[in-house]
Design a protein around this motif. Structure first.
Motif, short mmCIF file in Angstrom:
data_model
loop_
_atom_site.label_atom_id
_atom_site.label_comp_id
_atom_site.label_asym_id
_atom_site.label_seq_id
_atom_site.Cartn_x
_atom_site.Cartn_y
_atom_site.Cartn_z
N SER A 50 -3.07 -4.72 1.13
CA SER A 50 -2.04 -4.63 0.92
C SER A 50 -1.53 -2.99 2.00
O SER A 50 -0.58 -2.94 2.24
N THR A 53 -0.47 -4.89 5.07
CA THR A 53 0.29 -5.26 5.15
C THR A 53 1.47 -4.34 5.13
O THR A 53 2.83 -4.55 5.84
N SER A 54 1.56 -2.80 4.39
CA SER A 54 2.75 -1.82 4.75
C SER A 54 1.90 -1.44 6.31
O SER A 54 3.83 -0.98 7.01
N HIS A 58 5.37 -4.69 7.58
CA HIS A 58 5.90 -5.88 6.66
C HIS A 58 4.94 -5.84 5.11
O HIS A 58 5.12 -4.72 4.76
N TYR A 59 5.92 -6.63 4.47
CA TYR A 59 5.81 -6.95 3.03
C TYR A 59 5.86 -8.23 2.85
O TYR A 59 6.47 -9.10 2.69
N ASN A 122 3.02 -1.55 -7.73
CA ASN A 122 2.61 -2.40 -6.45
C ASN A 122 2.61 -3.50 -6.91
O ASN A 122 3.44 -4.53 -5.76
N VAL A 147 7.44 -1.18 -5.98
CA VAL A 147 7.79 -0.81 -4.79
C VAL A 147 8.20 -2.18 -4.03
O VAL A 147 8.22 -1.91 -2.40
N GLY A 151 9.47 -1.77 0.13
CA GLY A 151 8.57 -2.71 0.66
C GLY A 151 7.65 -2.41 1.65
O GLY A 151 7.71 -2.44 2.38
N LYS A 152 7.17 -0.90 0.84
CA LYS A 152 6.29 0.02 1.10
C LYS A 152 4.98 0.59 -0.26
O LYS A 152 5.32 0.70 -0.78
N PHE A 153 3.78 -0.40 0.15
CA PHE A 153 2.61 -0.49 -0.88
C PHE A 153 2.46 1.32 -0.86
O PHE A 153 2.15 1.99 -0.14
N PHE A 156 1.35 5.31 0.16
CA PHE A 156 2.25 5.28 1.33
C PHE A 156 2.28 6.67 1.15
O PHE A 156 3.87 6.53 -0.06
N THR A 159 6.32 5.87 -0.06
CA THR A 159 6.58 5.47 -1.53
C THR A 159 6.85 6.54 -2.58
O THR A 159 8.10 6.28 -3.43
#
Length: 229
Positions: A50, A53-54, A58-59, A122, A147, A151-153, A156, A159
């Motif tokens: 996860s 990805t962030s 990406h998401y 999340n 989230v 689009g960001k877990f 971060f 978020t």
């Protein structure tokens, strides 16, 4: 001396903090041919990717990342799981989790005390909606934040900043209540206050700032918060 004024908004992590993952772990273990020893590896792999990805801009739905992590851990241990089977396993198990026994009394007490309660997860919007309907938690919360909309877990910092803005609060007015050391660490580093629920098997991150509160269950956390001025 620790700050004892009331936070404007209490944000709650969902999985493991509010919801008991025991049944989900049993389902995932079955998919892994009974390999209970792989459950921690699966969960940490899901969290790891996860973040990947962030960090890559990406998401993807958290459940889909969990399914991919399940396939990866399985493959490394000589077990074959199709994408369809993995997604069905994670999707069904995540949506049918009961609340921990301490959760409803604690939420009811905090709501009666005038706190604004917000879930912050999340999981996807539809995912947490299904989870709360199954567990009977919907009516306790003033807002549900996922989230998926930013689009960001977590963890971060962007978020947590987004969640604070959504509730018209400054970071200092926000408190995260969570059972994951990485989550409370992220909140603290984003300028929030935090309370750690030390569910079995969970530990705070030792290199992060100390949380304001740390108790083994939500009822004890609630008692402290209700005593705040």
């Amino acid at each position: 001396m620790l700050e004892k004024t009331r936070p404007k908004v209490l944000f709650f992590d969902v999985n493991e903090t509010l919801l008991d993952l025991t049944e989900m772990k049993a389902t995932v273990s079955t998919a892994l041919h009974g390999r209970d020893d792989l459950l921690s590896l699966w969960f940490t792999t899901m969290l790891h990717y996860s973040l990947v990805t962030s960090a890559s801009g990406h998401y993807e739905h958290f459940g889909h990342i969990g399914a991919a992590a399940l396939q990866m851990v399985a493959a490394n241990n000589g077990i074959t799981i199709s994408e369809k089977h993995a997604r069905e396993t994670i999707g069904k198990s995540l949506s049918a989790l009961p609340a921990h026994p301490d959760v409803k009394p604690a939420l009811a007490a905090l709501k009666d005390a005038g706190y604004t309660l917000v879930s912050f997860t999340n999981s996807s919007n539809q995912g947490v909606k299904n989870q709360f309907e199954y567990a009977g938690l919907t009516d306790f919360f003033d807002e549900r934040l996922s989230v998926e909309d930013v689009g960001k877990f977590k963890p971060f910092s962007d978020t947590y900043a987004w969640a604070a803005r959504k509730m018209n609060a400054t970071p200092e007015e926000c408190m995260l209540i969570a059972a994951h050391g990485w989550d409370v660490a992220g909140a603290l580093w984003a300028g929030w206050r935090a309370a750690f629920v030390s569910r079995p098997g969970q530990q705070p991150f030792l290199l992060a700032p100390q949380t304001e509160l740390a108790e083994p269950d939500l009822k004890k956390i609630a008692e402290h918060l209700i005593a705040y001025k």
